[in-house]
Design a protein around this motif. Structure first.
Motif, PDB file in Angstrom:
ATOM      1  N   PHE A 161       0.835  -1.192   0.000  1.00 11.06           N
ATOM      2  CA  PHE A 161       0.000   0.000   0.000  1.00 11.06           C
ATOM      3  C   PHE A 161       0.876   1.249   0.000  1.00 11.06           C
ATOM      4  CE2 PHE A 161      -2.651  -3.142   2.310  1.00 11.06           C
ATOM      5  CZ  PHE A 161      -3.755  -3.159   1.459  1.00 11.06           C
ATOM      6  N   ILE A 162       0.411   2.278  -0.699  1.00 12.66           N
ATOM      7  CA  ILE A 162       1.087   3.575  -0.718  1.00 12.66           C
ATOM      8  C   ILE A 162       0.027   4.632  -0.433  1.00 12.66           C
ATOM      9  CG2 ILE A 162       2.560   5.163  -2.044  1.00 12.66           C
ATOM     10  CD1 ILE A 162       3.094   2.794  -3.975  1.00 12.66           C
ATOM     11  N   VAL A 163       0.310   5.504   0.530  1.00 14.10           N
ATOM     12  CA  VAL A 163      -0.632   6.571   0.901  1.00 14.10           C
ATOM     13  C   VAL A 163       0.092   7.907   0.745  1.00 14.10           C
ATOM     14  CG1 VAL A 163      -2.117   7.503   2.707  1.00 14.10           C
ATOM     15  CG2 VAL A 163      -1.758   5.022   2.542  1.00 14.10           C
ATOM     16  N   LEU A 164      -0.411   8.751  -0.151  1.00 11.19           N
ATOM     17  CA  LEU A 164       0.253  10.006  -0.489  1.00 11.19           C
ATOM     18  C   LEU A 164      -0.687  11.192  -0.303  1.00 11.19           C
ATOM     19  CD1 LEU A 164       1.749   8.855  -3.930  1.00 11.19           C
ATOM     20  CD2 LEU A 164       2.945   8.864  -1.725  1.00 11.19           C
ATOM     21  N   VAL A 165      -0.168  12.259   0.304  1.00 10.08           N
ATOM     22  CA  VAL A 165      -0.830  13.570   0.279  1.00 10.08           C
ATOM     23  C   VAL A 165       0.204  14.530  -0.292  1.00 10.08           C
ATOM     24  CG1 VAL A 165      -1.961  15.401   1.600  1.00 10.08           C
ATOM     25  CG2 VAL A 165      -2.255  13.010   2.289  1.00 10.08           C
ATOM     26  N   PRO A 166       0.202  14.720  -1.620  1.00  3.71           N
ATOM     27  CA  PRO A 166       1.238  15.543  -2.259  1.00  3.71           C
ATOM     28  C   PRO A 166       1.130  17.017  -1.861  1.00  3.71           C
ATOM     29  CG  PRO A 166       0.109  14.131  -3.850  1.00  3.71           C
ATOM     30  CD  PRO A 166      -0.698  14.112  -2.593  1.00  3.71           C
ATOM     31  N   CYS A 167       2.264  17.716  -1.981  1.00  2.00           N
ATOM     32  CA  CYS A 167       2.307  19.118  -1.563  1.00  2.00           C
ATOM     33  C   CYS A 167       3.353  19.878  -2.375  1.00  2.00           C
ATOM     34  CB  CYS A 167       2.648  19.179  -0.075  1.00  2.00           C
ATOM     35  SG  CYS A 167       2.606  20.816   0.644  1.00  2.00           S
ATOM     36  N   THR A 223      -7.185   4.772  -5.465  1.00  2.00           N
ATOM     37  CA  THR A 223      -8.314   5.559  -4.994  1.00  2.00           C
ATOM     38  C   THR A 223      -7.801   6.982  -4.810  1.00  2.00           C
ATOM     39  OG1 THR A 223      -9.279   3.678  -3.810  1.00  2.00           O
ATOM     40  CG2 THR A 223     -10.015   5.873  -3.164  1.00  2.00           C
ATOM     41  N   VAL A 224      -8.409   7.927  -5.493  1.00  2.00           N
ATOM     42  CA  VAL A 224      -8.003   9.327  -5.391  1.00  2.00           C
ATOM     43  C   VAL A 224      -9.193  10.104  -4.860  1.00  2.00           C
ATOM     44  CG1 VAL A 224      -7.072  11.332  -6.604  1.00  2.00           C
ATOM     45  CG2 VAL A 224      -6.455   9.025  -7.364  1.00  2.00           C
ATOM     46  N   THR A 225      -8.996  10.765  -3.734  1.00  2.00           N
ATOM     47  CA  THR A 225     -10.116  11.429  -3.087  1.00  2.00           C
ATOM     48  C   THR A 225      -9.634  12.698  -2.405  1.00  2.00           C
ATOM     49  OG1 THR A 225     -11.962  11.075  -1.563  1.00  2.00           O
ATOM     50  CG2 THR A 225      -9.851  10.148  -0.914  1.00  2.00           C
ATOM     51  N   GLU A 226     -10.570  13.434  -1.848  1.00  2.00           N
ATOM     52  CA  GLU A 226     -10.256  14.628  -1.080  1.00  2.00           C
ATOM     53  C   GLU A 226     -10.081  14.240   0.368  1.00  2.00           C
ATOM     54  OE1 GLU A 226     -11.953  19.171  -0.868  1.00  2.00           O
ATOM     55  OE2 GLU A 226     -13.380  17.523  -0.867  1.00  2.00           O
ATOM     56  N   LEU A 227      -9.029  14.747   0.971  1.00  3.02           N
ATOM     57  CA  LEU A 227      -8.788  14.456   2.378  1.00  3.02           C
ATOM     58  C   LEU A 227      -9.603  15.439   3.204  1.00  3.02           C
ATOM     59  CD1 LEU A 227      -7.272  12.666   4.347  1.00  3.02           C
ATOM     60  CD2 LEU A 227      -5.382  14.279   4.281  1.00  3.02           C
ATOM     61  N   VAL A 228     -10.886  15.205   3.272  1.00  2.00           N
ATOM     62  CA  VAL A 228     -11.792  16.098   3.990  1.00  2.00           C
ATOM     63  C   VAL A 228     -11.367  16.149   5.454  1.00  2.00           C
ATOM     64  CG1 VAL A 228     -14.183  16.517   4.643  1.00  2.00           C
ATOM     65  CG2 VAL A 228     -13.648  15.555   2.397  1.00  2.00           C
ATOM     66  N   HIS A 232      -7.375  23.483   6.868  1.00  2.00           N
ATOM     67  CA  HIS A 232      -6.356  24.534   6.864  1.00  2.00           C
ATOM     68  C   HIS A 232      -5.451  24.461   5.653  1.00  2.00           C
ATOM     69  CE1 HIS A 232      -3.943  21.130   7.951  1.00  2.00           C
ATOM     70  NE2 HIS A 232      -2.849  21.851   8.064  1.00  2.00           N
ATOM     71  N   SER A 233      -5.565  23.419   4.846  1.00  2.00           N
ATOM     72  CA  SER A 233      -4.606  23.199   3.759  1.00  2.00           C
ATOM     73  C   SER A 233      -5.311  23.146   2.414  1.00  2.00           C
ATOM     74  CB  SER A 233      -3.845  21.884   3.982  1.00  2.00           C
ATOM     75  OG  SER A 233      -2.990  21.616   2.889  1.00  2.00           O
ATOM     76  N   MET A 234      -4.729  23.856   1.419  1.00  2.00           N
ATOM     77  CA  MET A 234      -5.227  23.772   0.058  1.00  2.00           C
ATOM     78  C   MET A 234      -4.781  22.466  -0.603  1.00  2.00           C
ATOM     79  SD  MET A 234      -7.028  26.464  -0.544  1.00  2.00           S
ATOM     80  CE  MET A 234      -7.070  26.634  -2.328  1.00  2.00           C
ATOM     81  N   LYS A 235      -3.724  21.860  -0.062  1.00  2.00           N
ATOM     82  CA  LYS A 235      -3.209  20.609  -0.611  1.00  2.00           C
ATOM     83  C   LYS A 235      -3.979  19.468   0.035  1.00  2.00           C
ATOM     84  CE  LYS A 235      -0.189  23.062  -2.825  1.00  2.00           C
ATOM     85  NZ  LYS A 235      -0.359  23.328  -4.240  1.00  2.00           N
ATOM     86  N   ASN A 236      -5.080  19.105  -0.585  1.00  2.00           N
ATOM     87  CA  ASN A 236      -6.076  18.273   0.079  1.00  2.00           C
ATOM     88  C   ASN A 236      -6.361  16.979  -0.670  1.00  2.00           C
ATOM     89  OD1 ASN A 236      -7.742  18.062   2.324  1.00  2.00           O
ATOM     90  ND2 ASN A 236      -9.534  18.787   1.208  1.00  2.00           N
ATOM     91  N   GLU A 237      -5.451  16.579  -1.562  1.00  2.00           N
ATOM     92  CA  GLU A 237      -5.671  15.368  -2.354  1.00  2.00           C
ATOM     93  C   GLU A 237      -5.006  14.176  -1.682  1.00  2.00           C
ATOM     94  OE1 GLU A 237      -4.804  13.769  -6.890  1.00  2.00           O
ATOM     95  OE2 GLU A 237      -5.045  15.910  -6.492  1.00  2.00           O
ATOM     96  N   LEU A 238      -5.762  13.108  -1.574  1.00  2.00           N
ATOM     97  CA  LEU A 238      -5.268  11.868  -0.969  1.00  2.00           C
ATOM     98  C   LEU A 238      -5.259  10.777  -2.029  1.00  2.00           C
ATOM     99  CD1 LEU A 238      -4.550  10.053   1.514  1.00  2.00           C
ATOM    100  CD2 LEU A 238      -7.012   9.728   1.810  1.00  2.00           C
ATOM    101  N   ILE A 239      -4.089  10.159  -2.215  1.00  2.00           N
ATOM    102  CA  ILE A 239      -3.933   9.070  -3.174  1.00  2.00           C
ATOM    103  C   ILE A 239      -3.592   7.803  -2.390  1.00  2.00           C
ATOM    104  CG2 ILE A 239      -2.621   8.194  -5.155  1.00  2.00           C
ATOM    105  CD1 ILE A 239      -1.973  11.146  -5.836  1.00  2.00           C
ATOM    106  N   ILE A 240      -4.433   6.790  -2.519  1.00  2.00           N
ATOM    107  CA  ILE A 240      -4.166   5.495  -1.882  1.00  2.00           C
ATOM    108  C   ILE A 240      -3.998   4.458  -2.983  1.00  2.00           C
ATOM    109  CG2 ILE A 240      -5.033   3.713  -0.327  1.00  2.00           C
ATOM    110  CD1 ILE A 240      -6.690   5.859   1.059  1.00  2.00           C
TER     111      ILE A 240
END
Length: 273
Positions: A161-167, A223-228, A232-240
């Protein structure tokens, strides 16, 4: 049992005090409440992955890149791994003072299956202190190319598994900007990034699209979703990413076509391998 409803009942109050999420008298202020909500929100995505691995193989390894103060690692250990008496978490961080602090805290709390390494993501790929296989790789708000290095690490370590919140993704935008005049003559799509603010935003968007295609070309289901909850962060994309071993047949061809169409072939080595 916690008397504060936001805190999970199985959570160590002492740990939250040590992480300065709780005050010494056990209170939550507005800032720490937001911080706890952020970490718990991410934990709800990662905990099922760890439980699946523990149920299947009885053990796991997790590498957290850009670990910082290791809020995520400590809380995952406390909530998931401690009771199972299994699993090892590696925090990888370039700031020595944070590595020293987290090592000392893990020792004081008796979190024996946590290790902290003063390495860059790139260095960690070949570091002897890490095992040959890592089951779960996380990279949260890893700036610019550090996310891509984390992906290389995960592929090298055969991660399940890989879990990413890019910034802070500036590299693609820089190349778009560099070739902007040439791109105008190549494709009308260049209008998408003609204005500077669009260059920045489109560069960030296309970076994650390229990363997703790269992972799919290596046999991962995404799975690409918004990290609701990270308000506080505009960088809100979560990639699993979950490794299935089934490579998407046209992922690499589409990736290369996008690089050519958008005049981004300077980045071929970073995204195609």
């Amino acid at each position: 049992m916690s008397l504060i409803p936001e805190i999970k009942p199985e959570q160590s109050i002492e740990l939250l005090k040590e992480l300065h999420i709780l005050t010494r008298d056990g209170k939550l202020n507005q800032d720490s409440r937001r911080k706890l909500k952020q970490v718990y929100h991410l934990v709800q995505f990662i905990e099922p992955l760890l439980t699946e691995l523990l149920d299947e193989q009885g053990d796991l390894t997790l590498a957290d890149h850009g670990a910082g103060k290791s809020y995520l690692g400590f809380i995952l250990y406390d909530l998931v791994l401690k009771a199972r008496h299994a699993g090892h978490i590696y925090g990888i961080e370039t700031r020595q003072e944070l590595v020293d602090r987290t090592r000392e805290l893990a020792q004081r709390l008796g979190f024996e299956r946590m290790s902290f390494l003063n390495l860059s993501v790139e260095q960690s790929i070949s570091a002897l202190e890490l095992p040959a296989k890592i089951d779960v790789v996380t990279a949260l708000h890893a700036c610019n190319t550090a996310t891509d290095d984390a992906i290389r690490f995960a592929l090298a370590k055969d991660a399940r598994f890989i879990v990413l919140v890019p910034c802070c993704q500036a590299e693609v935008a820089t190349v778009l900007r560099k070739h902007k005049n040439q791109s105008f003559g190549m494709t009308p799509l260049s209008e998408i990034w003609r204005h500077p603010i669009h260059t920045r935003e489109f560069g960030s968007q296309i970076t994650n699209v390229l990363r997703c295609l790269l992972l799919e070309s290596h046999g991962y289901q995404l799975t690409v979703t918004e990290l609701v909850g990270w308000e506080h962060s505009m960088k809100n994309e979560l990639i699993i990413a979950r490794r299935t071993g089934q490579r998407r047949k046209n992922a690499r061809e589409r990736l290369e076509a996008i690089l050519a169409e958008l005049n981004l072939e300077d980045l071929h080595e970073r995204f195609v391998y």
